[in-house]
Design a protein around this motif. Sequence first.
Motif, PDB file in Angstrom:
ATOM      1  N   ASP A 588       1.039  -0.865  -1.250  1.00  3.21           N
ATOM      2  CA  ASP A 588       1.524  -2.214  -0.996  1.00  3.21           C
ATOM      3  C   ASP A 588       1.675  -2.978  -2.311  1.00  3.21           C
ATOM      4  O   ASP A 588       0.717  -3.109  -3.078  1.00  3.21           O
ATOM      5  CB  ASP A 588       0.518  -2.945  -0.085  1.00  3.21           C
ATOM      6  N   ALA A 589       2.894  -3.447  -2.566  1.00  2.06           N
ATOM      7  CA  ALA A 589       3.217  -4.278  -3.738  1.00  2.06           C
ATOM      8  C   ALA A 589       3.202  -3.527  -5.067  1.00  2.06           C
ATOM      9  O   ALA A 589       3.357  -4.134  -6.113  1.00  2.06           O
ATOM     10  CB  ALA A 589       2.307  -5.509  -3.831  1.00  2.06           C
ATOM     11  N   SER A 591       5.043  -0.696  -7.354  1.00  2.00           N
ATOM     12  CA  SER A 591       6.212   0.157  -7.539  1.00  2.00           C
ATOM     13  C   SER A 591       6.176   0.808  -8.908  1.00  2.00           C
ATOM     14  O   SER A 591       5.864   0.148  -9.898  1.00  2.00           O
ATOM     15  CB  SER A 591       7.493  -0.662  -7.431  1.00  2.00           C
ATOM     16  N   TYR A 592       6.481   2.091  -8.921  1.00  2.00           N
ATOM     17  CA  TYR A 592       6.561   2.801 -10.186  1.00  2.00           C
ATOM     18  C   TYR A 592       8.002   3.180 -10.461  1.00  2.00           C
ATOM     19  O   TYR A 592       8.656   3.821  -9.642  1.00  2.00           O
ATOM     20  CB  TYR A 592       5.709   4.071 -10.144  1.00  2.00           C
ATOM     21  N   ALA A 593       8.494   2.786 -11.633  1.00  2.00           N
ATOM     22  CA  ALA A 593       9.826   3.196 -12.050  1.00  2.00           C
ATOM     23  C   ALA A 593       9.796   4.688 -12.357  1.00  2.00           C
ATOM     24  O   ALA A 593       8.749   5.236 -12.711  1.00  2.00           O
ATOM     25  CB  ALA A 593      10.254   2.390 -13.273  1.00  2.00           C
ATOM     26  N   LEU A 595      11.046   6.354 -14.809  1.00  5.09           N
ATOM     27  CA  LEU A 595      11.203   6.742 -16.207  1.00  5.09           C
ATOM     28  C   LEU A 595      10.167   6.006 -17.047  1.00  5.09           C
ATOM     29  O   LEU A 595      10.061   4.787 -16.954  1.00  5.09           O
ATOM     30  CB  LEU A 595      12.620   6.352 -16.671  1.00  5.09           C
ATOM     31  N   GLU A 603       0.913   1.425 -25.358  1.00  2.00           N
ATOM     32  CA  GLU A 603       0.079   0.651 -24.430  1.00  2.00           C
ATOM     33  C   GLU A 603      -1.206   1.383 -24.063  1.00  2.00           C
ATOM     34  O   GLU A 603      -2.277   0.795 -23.992  1.00  2.00           O
ATOM     35  CB  GLU A 603       0.837   0.378 -23.128  1.00  2.00           C
TER      36      GLU A 603
ATOM     37  N   TRP B 213      -4.604  -7.167  -9.198  1.00  2.00           N
ATOM     38  CA  TRP B 213      -3.437  -7.347  -8.372  1.00  2.00           C
ATOM     39  C   TRP B 213      -2.814  -5.992  -8.198  1.00  2.00           C
ATOM     40  O   TRP B 213      -2.789  -5.260  -9.173  1.00  2.00           O
ATOM     41  CB  TRP B 213      -2.425  -8.327  -9.015  1.00  2.00           C
ATOM     42  N   PRO B 214      -2.332  -5.564  -7.056  1.00  2.00           N
ATOM     43  CA  PRO B 214      -2.249  -6.290  -5.783  1.00  2.00           C
ATOM     44  C   PRO B 214      -3.599  -6.496  -5.106  1.00  2.00           C
ATOM     45  O   PRO B 214      -4.456  -5.631  -5.150  1.00  2.00           O
ATOM     46  CB  PRO B 214      -1.385  -5.375  -4.916  1.00  2.00           C
ATOM     47  N   ALA B 586       3.212  -4.916 -15.347  1.00  2.00           N
ATOM     48  CA  ALA B 586       1.929  -4.850 -16.037  1.00  2.00           C
ATOM     49  C   ALA B 586       1.935  -3.838 -17.165  1.00  2.00           C
ATOM     50  O   ALA B 586       1.345  -4.069 -18.213  1.00  2.00           O
ATOM     51  CB  ALA B 586       0.826  -4.506 -15.044  1.00  2.00           C
ATOM     52  N   ARG B 587       2.571  -2.720 -16.928  1.00  2.00           N
ATOM     53  CA  ARG B 587       2.595  -1.656 -17.934  1.00  2.00           C
ATOM     54  C   ARG B 587       3.919  -0.920 -17.824  1.00  2.00           C
ATOM     55  O   ARG B 587       4.680  -1.126 -16.883  1.00  2.00           O
ATOM     56  CB  ARG B 587       1.448  -0.659 -17.685  1.00  2.00           C
ATOM     57  N   ASP B 588       4.138  -0.034 -18.767  1.00  2.00           N
ATOM     58  CA  ASP B 588       5.338   0.782 -18.761  1.00  2.00           C
ATOM     59  C   ASP B 588       5.516   1.435 -17.392  1.00  2.00           C
ATOM     60  O   ASP B 588       4.625   2.147 -16.918  1.00  2.00           O
ATOM     61  CB  ASP B 588       5.209   1.856 -19.847  1.00  2.00           C
ATOM     62  N   ALA B 589       6.635   1.175 -16.755  1.00  2.00           N
ATOM     63  CA  ALA B 589       7.020   1.793 -15.470  1.00  2.00           C
ATOM     64  C   ALA B 589       6.211   1.293 -14.272  1.00  2.00           C
ATOM     65  O   ALA B 589       6.380   1.800 -13.174  1.00  2.00           O
ATOM     66  CB  ALA B 589       6.976   3.318 -15.528  1.00  2.00           C
ATOM     67  N   VAL B 590       5.333   0.303 -14.486  1.00  2.00           N
ATOM     68  CA  VAL B 590       4.526  -0.203 -13.371  1.00  2.00           C
ATOM     69  C   VAL B 590       4.941  -1.638 -13.035  1.00  2.00           C
ATOM     70  O   VAL B 590       4.846  -2.520 -13.881  1.00  2.00           O
ATOM     71  CB  VAL B 590       3.021  -0.191 -13.717  1.00  2.00           C
ATOM     72  N   SER B 591       5.402  -1.845 -11.811  1.00  2.00           N
ATOM     73  CA  SER B 591       5.788  -3.182 -11.377  1.00  2.00           C
ATOM     74  C   SER B 591       5.004  -3.574 -10.145  1.00  2.00           C
ATOM     75  O   SER B 591       4.848  -2.772  -9.228  1.00  2.00           O
ATOM     76  CB  SER B 591       7.277  -3.226 -11.031  1.00  2.00           C
ATOM     77  N   TYR B 592       4.537  -4.823 -10.148  1.00  2.00           N
ATOM     78  CA  TYR B 592       3.839  -5.333  -8.989  1.00  2.00           C
ATOM     79  C   TYR B 592       4.680  -6.424  -8.340  1.00  2.00           C
ATOM     80  O   TYR B 592       5.061  -7.394  -9.007  1.00  2.00           O
ATOM     81  CB  TYR B 592       2.478  -5.909  -9.391  1.00  2.00           C
ATOM     82  N   ALA B 593       4.935  -6.263  -7.049  1.00  2.37           N
ATOM     83  CA  ALA B 593       5.629  -7.312  -6.315  1.00  2.37           C
ATOM     84  C   ALA B 593       4.683  -8.496  -6.167  1.00  2.37           C
ATOM     85  O   ALA B 593       3.463  -8.335  -6.192  1.00  2.37           O
ATOM     86  CB  ALA B 593       6.056  -6.782  -4.955  1.00  2.37           C
ATOM     87  N   LEU B 595       4.019 -10.370  -3.655  1.00  9.71           N
ATOM     88  CA  LEU B 595       3.531 -10.665  -2.310  1.00  9.71           C
ATOM     89  C   LEU B 595       2.894  -9.404  -1.739  1.00  9.71           C
ATOM     90  O   LEU B 595       3.510  -8.349  -1.745  1.00  9.71           O
ATOM     91  CB  LEU B 595       4.720 -11.091  -1.434  1.00  9.71           C
ATOM     92  N   THR B 596       1.647  -9.509  -1.254  1.00  9.80           N
ATOM     93  CA  THR B 596       1.052  -8.355  -0.579  1.00  9.80           C
ATOM     94  C   THR B 596       1.095  -8.588   0.925  1.00  9.80           C
ATOM     95  O   THR B 596       1.284  -9.706   1.386  1.00  9.80           O
ATOM     96  CB  THR B 596      -0.403  -8.120  -1.008  1.00  9.80           C
TER      97      THR B 596
END
Lengths: 718, 718
Positions: A588-589, A591-593, A595, A603, B213-214, B586-593, B595-596
């Motif tokens: 939940d919430a 996402s991993y790109a 690449l 980092e 987070w999340p 937050a980090r390379d290739a890591v995205s947090y939406a 809203l949980t």
Amino acid sequence: MRLKLGLATAVALTLAPVAQADEGMWMPSQLPSIAAQLKAAGYQGNPADLADLTKPPLSAVVKVGGATGAFVSNEGLVLTNHHVAFGVIQYNSKPERDLIQNGYVAADRSQELPANPDFRLRVTTGFDKVTDKVLAGAKGKTGRAYFDAVDAASKALVSECERDVGYRCSVVNMFYGRDFYLVKQLELRDVRLVFAPPRAIGNYGDEVDNFVWPRHSGDFTILRAYVGPDGKPADYSKDNKPYTPPAHLQIASEGVSEGDYVMLAGYPGITYRHRMAAEFADQIQWRLPKSVEVMKQLQGVIEDSGKADKQAAIRYASQLQSLKNGIKRFSGELEGLKRSDAVSIRRKDETAMMAWLDKQPSAKTLKPQIASASKLLADANATRDRDLLFALMQSQTQLMRSAITLQRLGAERAKPDAVRETGFQQRDEDLIAGMLKQVQRRFDPAVEKRLLTALLTRYQQLPDAQRVPEFDAAFGRTPAELAKTLDGVYGATKLGDEAQRLHWLKASQAELAQSDDALLALAAKLQPALTRLDEQRKGREGDLLRLRPAYMEALIAYREQQGRAVYPDANSTLRVSYGKVTPLKARDAVSYAPLTSTEGIVEKNTGEEPFDAPKPLLDAIAKGDYDGYRDAKSGVMPVNFLSNLDTTGGNSGSPVMNAKGELVGLNFDSNWEAVSASWMFDPRYKRAIHVDMRYMRWLMDKVYPAPHLLKELGVPAK
Amino acid sequence: MRLKLGLATAVALTLAPVAQADEGMWMPSQLPSIAAQLKAAGYQGNPADLADLTKPPLSAVVKVGGATGAFVSNEGLVLTNHHVAFGVIQYNSKPERDLIQNGYVAADRSQELPANPDFRLRVTTGFDKVTDKVLAGAKGKTGRAYFDAVDAASKALVSECERDVGYRCSVVNMFYGRDFYLVKQLELRDVRLVFAPPRAIGNYGDEVDNFVWPRHSGDFTILRAYVGPDGKPADYSKDNKPYTPPAHLQIASEGVSEGDYVMLAGYPGITYRHRMAAEFADQIQWRLPKSVEVMKQLQGVIEDSGKADKQAAIRYASQLQSLKNGIKRFSGELEGLKRSDAVSIRRKDETAMMAWLDKQPSAKTLKPQIASASKLLADANATRDRDLLFALMQSQTQLMRSAITLQRLGAERAKPDAVRETGFQQRDEDLIAGMLKQVQRRFDPAVEKRLLTALLTRYQQLPDAQRVPEFDAAFGRTPAELAKTLDGVYGATKLGDEAQRLHWLKASQAELAQSDDALLALAAKLQPALTRLDEQRKGREGDLLRLRPAYMEALIAYREQQGRAVYPDANSTLRVSYGKVTPLKARDAVSYAPLTSTEGIVEKNTGEEPFDAPKPLLDAIAKGDYDGYRDAKSGVMPVNFLSNLDTTGGNSGSPVMNAKGELVGLNFDSNWEAVSASWMFDPRYKRAIHVDMRYMRWLMDKVYPAPHLLKELGVPAK
């Protein structure tokens, strides 16, 4: 008729989304039959060209130990993982020339370093269906006899095949005994180390990043295969010359981006995707949770013992680590299978299949066989608690295992070698001696007694039907009797002494049977039961080999009318999977790109192992000289990428190709969420992790320059 | 003139992106001056309405202990965090009525449970600039005298203000001594528990998810403030009636989505954003890494000692935990400040400011003061190693701290109470007695000796300029002398005995000075040095209070000509920040939406603390009855959301409002990447974590129904 329907449906479905999109470890011979799907997915080549794994381009794919690699030049360069070739790197490392730490670039061919002598590359040159030959002698037989007949026929075929010097042969079975193939492989024995990055690149992140995405590892190594002057496999010699492979892969000039078609060829080890619904239920509802439960109890026993006794803590450190790893892996698999709702999905699917089968003419022959197979599995389940405990009693003890092994070996040694049980033949005695010798470093009588108490107390609590008279007699029926037995036996046995154990290794069956050593005497009492249970298990396995093909027939036919082809479960033979570069929505919430970039290396870098990127790499990243290697879409310098390709253990080192069949990546791991994929491919979570070839090329161009190799690879330095 | 330029520039810049977008803990009175920015960000109200923190709507925001809350009904309902009101919940929990575990819904007002008697809500009713009064007596003074004059004037103002019964007053300083304000707060003493979710909702994830987070926490609790029948603050009484607040916030009927404007009001505790560049460098290049280094050494000492001695392990468990927390937090802060390149950014900014200042008329008065401040800081740095070690010597020991405290108290007690040092007055003696009593449970002589050896060995290695004669004399100059001293002192002292320590608590200065207890005698020798160093430090603090305003003047003027307003560093006064709902890369290739959803609760749930969501919640999620509460965009049932609002410790419980000023969230945490935000706001990483009001409403509607409260909150059950 069935085939016709299948093809028609397959064609009709190519424009519609396929339910199990991107799942599949296909035998190359199956690829023409799913040509439309391959094309729809984006493959630009001719699927027929992929049909024969002994012909180009698939003949460029080689087996490297239990993993995979690929020829990448006409002069025998082989690309595989750093972790696959690690033994070669280690073998060539010395205190004054630490190739693990520093990596290696062979300046020219004379500098290419010979691998450890037991290192082998295998090039598949033959793959022939031999089902009739294998099953000829098995017809009409059942149980252990069926198994033995298959085994004997297979051994004969292998033996005949291996008369061709320089080849290794094996018989593999597809679809759980439905089809048998004779695999013939050229075995290359002179393999040399050409290029390896430092450990802190090749294994950046080590255990911490294992099974982790996003990943930042340069997990690749380049080897070269050599042959004798006559072009045939040979041991290492200065006079050997580079091997000319039947085919090699060309590294792509461009990389891939999210959504792009990719495919992979390699040697996946083992999967259980086509097991019966009851086996799924057993695995998820009983085997995994019960194993974790018992293993956690054993972990507790060892940890408690270690707190009070430092010496014991040291002796059991490795066993503890292995229990922890097992618990982690099993828990991950269980978590994944539950998340995927595997039990009910597989059950529903099988119920629908059986309902469909009812209406088919083949039901008459197939259903009774499937019912028999089900009954065999149910019978096995009736004693699964006991069987798990007995298995752990042997794998988790040192002295008890030694005693049981010695008794069994004594019994087998009374027979001619050819009919001795596998694992107890002459060729196995060195291995057994080795096991007996290492007991000392891993054994403490108090801890072993506590481990056995834990396991056998569970055994004592089992219902009558699961218990066996010999064990009840030996250990008693109450905790008090058990404690008394163990105290007595471990107080009196001399097997704790290495010389004693090795002495009994040479003893005859009669001497062993009458041994006055307390533990050997106990093992002698258990022996008839253990042998009997072993025979039962092997008989069941033979029958399953005989009966499972009916289940597979039904499944294949059922899938065909659904418009879907069925690949055989993985068995360490060459398979192809196709899919695309795919991100991962892991939670939940989150996402991993798909690449990662060199920024991520910085980092993660702490300067301490395992995040201690070498200074040349950090300097090059700071400099940012990425021209010609950047990802066109995002502008970053790529490191690893993620796909939804179908892989499992054994796929390490598999070449990842683009829509044109050019090399774009090197498979090296999968994500933690995919641990359960050996049972079920869940497209939401199953991902494979690859080294981006642009990262490899950039490292070989700007960081650890090897212009001569880049030239040979057909991708000259910028 | 300066002001005029500033306003013009500010207006001109409203259409251009602002460099420090969304950074800022603004004093309400500043908001009209950044009205254009607020409007541009999306605020739909009139910024002038936010100018006075004693008037609606900001008067709805209350101080709850060291944190924040808000009135949410006209009859005194207050919304704050579960963790802020935890003491109230705990106070009302009994074995047979476990409100922590089960949560609480007051069925009606008679069921609302009184808080612990020391629990306070504070409503700010006055906020007046008193700079002239505070500084009147300080003019012309320096050092300690300056500090004392400010202190005396502040105490007089507070004392006068608190003559109004039921109010608490304080003097706060803004911009490091440039401005002073008298804050007057109505103190509500009868506060009652109205609604609390179970721990496993209010603190779902606990330490594991802390700073994570999340997030999936329902970290809220509803209280109600009561006053006496006369409408004035009163202790708890049955006859009290609900308090009518000056304002209350209305919960929004809709939620917010990514990119939406949000704002927050609360009481942030402390930040260092406007510290001088040299202080940034000191913090990042020395203080944080050095503290971590020494604390890790102490951690090692305690862990080693604990391995050999279980009793010692238990006694030092809490100190060890606190060291580990400190190390983790400092390391996180350091990591973040390095990632943000804080040293060079702040240095560059300050250099540019000083260059600009050179050309201003004010340079003549400001520059010498800034130079003096810089010199003071440099002087302090000259002995920073020693000062850190001495501080740890007292905070990380039990008996040594006791002895030093006893000696200091003895010396102070010889003076009239009013002039005794803060912390050593009559009112502090109970606290000191408490400290002396708890030594027993936390002390082991061998461990304390090893801790002191670690610290004082470091001290012995310092250059002469950092050492002090009294310490050199007491502990010697060599490791051997140190060991001998510590062995002698700890072998002979009777302070390990509680009765002894309490006996000396009552002793006179003369008795203490001549004590024949070895450790008290040692402390007597150190006393003159410690008092001298303390005086030096306080003198320096007084001078910095006098000189820093010059730096702030320069910074404010410099920012003004850049078109940017400056907010004062946080100091536990009411501030407003605005921004938007923002994802986090937050980090390379890591995205947090941002809203949980409730799905994430199920994903994280293990059934074991801290991921043991209550059955009613899991059942409700399985049922999926979310109508009217779903997120309009994504269709999920929201739990928490993420914004780029500028917060720090103390902002817990801050109401988060939408563009119309309606309540959409409740702040409760920030992300790990933002730990360094107390020094630098990095828009890439600084995020705040909020409970989504839709989750709160859904819980109160469908899971733990409280229709009467929802009605009072103006958001009736669906």
